[in-house]
Write a protein that holds these residues in place. Structure first.
Motif, PDB file in Angstrom:
ATOM      1  N   THR A 172      20.615   8.168   5.330  1.00 38.60           N
ATOM      2  CA  THR A 172      21.305   7.297   4.375  1.00 38.60           C
ATOM      3  C   THR A 172      21.688   8.033   3.095  1.00 38.60           C
ATOM      4  N   LEU A 205      25.491   1.423   8.610  1.00 46.40           N
ATOM      5  CA  LEU A 205      24.051   1.550   8.871  1.00 46.40           C
ATOM      6  C   LEU A 205      23.585   0.462   9.835  1.00 46.40           C
ATOM      7  N   LYS A 262      17.220   5.633   7.848  1.00 45.20           N
ATOM      8  CA  LYS A 262      16.871   5.938   6.458  1.00 45.20           C
ATOM      9  C   LYS A 262      16.963   7.436   6.177  1.00 45.20           C
ATOM     10  N   GLU A 312      25.366   8.567   1.428  1.00 43.38           N
ATOM     11  CA  GLU A 312      25.681   8.107   0.079  1.00 43.38           C
ATOM     12  C   GLU A 312      26.307   9.215  -0.757  1.00 43.38           C
TER      13      GLU A 312
END
Length: 205
Positions: A180, A163, A177, A184
């Protein structure tokens, strides 16, 4: 001035790598530093391009001569500086880039950070029909990514570094964001793979 540097990879960060040659550590700005993680403490050849400006100097590094040639063509376009050129190079789909230019797909090109509609149109105008001489396969890069990283880190650290690398390439905090959570949900074993997947997600936005 410089064609390449042959030396040992001694440091990898989200922003640059360090290659030591002749007892000198060269800071090299590269599109995806974590490609070089597999070669930590090993000898590599990195093709380089030096940029000299009033506020300083920088060395930009590339895994292959073809990558360097593509970078030089990109930064020859008005509106594309070295940082934007690296961000474009970070996506390994160079064939897709060439196709977008040849097919005048400005919508695809504007997904890269720092590339607006006007710059995308300029890319098409300046580069259309001029990239056929480049070999877009990058076996050296593929070989790097197939090797296991020598860094021992948790998946969480790999993701954080990836990131940070996206931010270093010029993607906004909002854009980072946005992808993200998806990253994950797809655990990876290396920072390089997280970064590559992140770039693919950003190009689909």
């Amino acid at each position: 001035m410089y064609e390449y540097i042959k030396g040992t990879v001694t440091f990898v960060s989200p922003y640059y790598i360090v290659v030591e040659a002749g007892s000198i550590g060269y800071q090299l700005l590269v599109a995806n530093p974590f490609r070089f993680s597999a070669y930590y403490n090993q000898e590599v050849i990195v093709y380089v391009h030096q940029v000299i400006r009033d506020d300083g100097q920088a060395l930009y590094g590339f895994s292959t001569l073809e990558e360097k040639q593509l970078f030089l063509k990109l930064i020859s376009v008005s509106g594309i500086g070295p940082k934007s050129g690296l961000a474009i190079m970070a996506l390994d789909d160079h064939g897709g880039l060439v196709y977008a230019i040849e097919s005048e797909d400005a919508a695809y090109l504007t997904k890269f950070p720092g590339v607006g509609k006007k710059t995308a149109q300029q890319m098409v105008l300046d580069l259309q029909g001029k990239l056929d001489d480049l070999t877009i396969d990058t076996p050296a890069v593929e070989a790097m990514t197939k090797q296991d990283s020598l860094f021992t880190m948790t998946d969480d650290n790999h993701l954080k570094e990836a990131l940070e690398a996206l931010r270093a390439l010029g993607y906004t905090e909002r854009e980072v964001k946005k992808i993200t959570k998806k990253l994950e949900e797809q655990p990876q074993t290396s920072t390089d793979q997280y970064l590559r997947n992140g770039l693919k997600l950003l190009m689909k936005k």
